[in-house]
Scaffold this motif. Structure first.
Motif, mmCIF file in Angstrom:
data_model
loop_
_atom_site.group_PDB
_atom_site.id
_atom_site.type_symbol
_atom_site.label_atom_id
_atom_site.label_comp_id
_atom_site.label_asym_id
_atom_site.label_seq_id
_atom_site.Cartn_x
_atom_site.Cartn_y
_atom_site.Cartn_z
ATOM 1 N N ARG A 165 0.825 -1.209 0.000
ATOM 2 C CA ARG A 165 0.000 0.000 0.000
ATOM 3 C C ARG A 165 0.859 1.258 0.000
ATOM 4 N NH1 ARG A 165 -5.405 -0.587 1.602
ATOM 5 N NH2 ARG A 165 -6.031 -2.727 2.109
ATOM 6 N N SER A 166 1.907 1.243 0.790
ATOM 7 C CA SER A 166 2.784 2.417 0.881
ATOM 8 C C SER A 166 3.451 2.705 -0.455
ATOM 9 C CB SER A 166 3.831 2.184 1.968
ATOM 10 O OG SER A 166 4.721 3.277 2.043
ATOM 11 N N ASN A 215 0.682 4.039 -3.002
ATOM 12 C CA ASN A 215 0.186 5.377 -2.677
ATOM 13 C C ASN A 215 1.254 6.452 -2.844
ATOM 14 O OD1 ASN A 215 -2.389 4.434 -2.028
ATOM 15 N ND2 ASN A 215 -1.820 4.022 0.107
ATOM 16 N N ASP A 216 2.506 6.112 -2.525
ATOM 17 C CA ASP A 216 3.580 7.106 -2.610
ATOM 18 C C ASP A 216 4.102 7.286 -4.032
ATOM 19 O OD1 ASP A 216 3.351 7.380 0.091
ATOM 20 O OD2 ASP A 216 5.106 6.152 0.586
ATOM 21 N N PRO A 225 0.485 8.189 -7.385
ATOM 22 C CA PRO A 225 -0.638 8.987 -6.855
ATOM 23 C C PRO A 225 -1.785 9.168 -7.856
ATOM 24 C CG PRO A 225 1.211 10.410 -7.457
ATOM 25 C CD PRO A 225 1.700 8.999 -7.601
ATOM 26 N N VAL A 228 -6.197 5.163 -7.589
ATOM 27 C CA VAL A 228 -6.884 4.941 -6.319
ATOM 28 C C VAL A 228 -6.849 3.441 -6.031
ATOM 29 C CG1 VAL A 228 -9.048 5.102 -5.046
ATOM 30 C CG2 VAL A 228 -8.384 6.922 -6.638
ATOM 31 N N LEU A 229 -6.308 3.058 -4.877
ATOM 32 C CA LEU A 229 -6.140 1.652 -4.523
ATOM 33 C C LEU A 229 -7.347 1.152 -3.731
ATOM 34 C CD1 LEU A 229 -4.268 -0.851 -4.427
ATOM 35 C CD2 LEU A 229 -3.318 0.074 -2.306
#
Length: 537
Positions: A118-119, A122-123, A126, A129-130
């Motif tokens: 997830r990190s 998301n990083d 961007p 959308v997960l």
């Protein structure tokens, strides 16, 4: 004649000479005069004839390419962060309406790595959308803002690429713009005045020219089935099958790397030339960064094959003989035109999405000639009517207005020539409206002069007062009209923009002729006369 009037007269003469030179140059014969006129005055599609195309940009291609690029980047990031997964792929939207519904599914992520996964997503990504489907499977959907930005960027890049291709063909008066229809946000209107081979131009504009230099893993094969059977029906990881260009009814297949070594975006320049045995080929030059990468690759793969792939087809698959730095060549062109077209496409850059032609209209030169003839008749009829009215109503002062009107038209045509503007039917409408505005300015001035004369002022004082009092009114009307034209130019389509440009040029010229030229003519007529009993107005 006073010194001030001489200076003003000199300025007017210089302006006239500059305008005439801009329109017809310095002709030595009648034929040269006509040739210069045709060269300097560019006619639009509705006047000169040509082809009008409506191109539908396949936005779904851009979304697929963006998702594919994201997938490749994700694989690299997951490998770097030691995140395992069993599968990663995207869906396949087929229509424009579904283009922004692109999705990426990632399966088999270990539960112990979910936090790191997830990190990383998301990083590093961007734009997406997960969403978790279960404890090990995830889905990525594109953010609406990013989808809108990708659509806009795709349309802008497509327009720029098509314009570069058109300019490379020497079609300077052509235009590329959105159709302006709200229900066709992916449509482009392409106007090609004077095109004598629309089929060739259509093919050139439609070609994506997506160039790749791929590493050959295996092949050639006689068919796709043969290639698949050799590898047990499943392609090796990070490979793809690419067919060769169909020549002589024969086609073979190569198994190549999915990630290209060199892309079309890495090309700095390209041109057609004759190589061995006078066969045509396309030479290209790579950018500095791409050249370094290509040099390392070729040095490590001497004796191996590399496939030059254009639009999903292998143009050639040469064997690397030595280290190659920043230059290369693409052989196998059937003619000079084919080599030159490929070079032009490579210089212009690849289209971010394919395009389909949804509409084509051909305007014949005879229709253009009729349009010019009718437009000129309307303009001349209006001009004659205005001149007769001015001469009848304002007597000798009407000659002053007529001279200013003629000079206004000369300045307008000269400005179109100097700015390389294209004259269209809406442009001719702008010229006719300019005539009305010019007459309106002269009427304002003459009526002010009449008011001053009725008030008992001397002729010279009445003329000076008339011009002074009408000046602010003329400026006010012209500025408001110019502002309106600015909005027409910003929000209007091609014909509306042509009308706005012509009208603005005419208004600027009118301020010069109605204020400066007309006042100079009055001053010239009244100069040297101690007492002027009456003015013919």
């Amino acid at each position: 004649m006073t010194r001030n009037i001489k200076i003003k007269a000199g300025i007017i003469v210089v302006v006239i000479l500059v305008c005439i030179y801009g329109i017809i140059g310095l002709p030595k014969s009648k034929d040269e005069l006509v040739a210069n006129w045709k060269k300097n005055i560019h006619l639009g599609l509705d006047l000169s004839g040509g082809t009008q195309l409506v191109m539908e940009v396949q936005l779904q291609d851009a979304f697929k390419a963006f998702a594919d690029n994201s997938i490749e980047r994700m694989k690299d990031e997951f490998k770097k962060d030691n995140i395992d997964f069993s599968d990663i792929n995207r869906n396949d939207p087929q229509t424009l309406q579904d283009a922004d519904k692109i999705e990426i599914d990632i399966k088999g992520v270990p539960v112990a790595k979910s936090s790191a996964f997830r990190s990383t997503v998301n990083d590093t990504f961007p734009e997406w959308v997960l969403t978790a489907l279960n404890s090990t499977d995830y889905r990525l959907t594109m953010k609406p803002t990013e989808a809108l930005k990708l659509k806009q960027d795709t349309m802008t890049q497509t327009m720029a690429t098509i314009e570069r291709k058109i300019n490379g063909l020497g079609l300077a008066e052509s235009s590329v713009q959105p159709t302006g229809r709200s229900d066709a946000e992916a449509d482009l209107l392409v106007q090609l005045p004077g095109v004598d081979d629309p089929a060739h131009v259509k093919q050139l504009l439609q070609t994506q020219a997506v160039l790749e230099w791929d590493e050959v893993k295996d092949g050639p094969f006689g068919s796709r089935e043969e290639a698949l059977s050799k590898h047990g029906g499943i392609l090796p990881l990070n490979t793809k099958l690419v067919p060769t260009v169909l020549r002589g009814g024969q086609q073979t297949w190569y198994l190549v790397s999915r990630t290209p070594i060199v892309r079309g975006t890495d090309i700095r320049d390209a041109h057609a030339s004759q190589g061995e045995l006078n066969r045509w080929e396309t030479n290209f030059v790579l950018t500095q960064d791409a050249a370094k990468k290509f040099e390392r690759y070729t040095e490590a793969n001497i004796g191996n094959r590399a496939a030059i792939v254009v639009d999903g087809q292998v143009i050639s698959a040469p064997t690397i003989q030595s280290r190659i730095s920043d230059t290369g060549r693409i052989t196998g062109a059937a003619s000079q035109e084919e080599a030159a077209d490929l070079a032009l496409n490579l210089r212009a850059g690849s289209l971010p999405a394919s395009v389909h032609y949804s509409e084509e209209r051909t305007v014949g030169p005879s229709l253009g000639a009729d349009s010019i003839r009718e437009g000129l008749r309307a303009g001349l009829a209006g001009l004659v009517a205005v001149v007769l009215f001015m001469l009848f109503y304002y007597r000798r002062s009407g000659i002053n207005a007529t001279l200013a009107l003629v000079l206004n038209a000369i300045i307008l045509i000269a400005a179109l020539s100097y700015f390389d503007a294209t004259l269209t039917l809406p442009g001719i409408a702008g010229v006719i409206l300019t005539i009305g505005m010019a007459v309106d300015s002269n009427v304002l001035i003459f009526e002010r002069i009449r008011e001053e004369l009725r008030a008992g002022k001397a002729v010279v004082a009445a003329v000076d007062a008339g011009f002074s009092k009408a000046f602010l009114t003329i400026i006010d009307t012209h500025v408001t009209t110019v502002v309106s034209c600015a909005f027409l130019f910003i929000f209007g389509t091609g014909p509306v923009k042509g009308f706005a440009v012509t009208l603005v040029i005419g208004l600027i010229a009118n301020i010069f002729t109605a204020i400066f030229v007309s006042k100079t003519i009055f001053d010239f007529e009244l100069a040297g006369k101690r007492q002027v009993a009456a003015l013919s107005i």
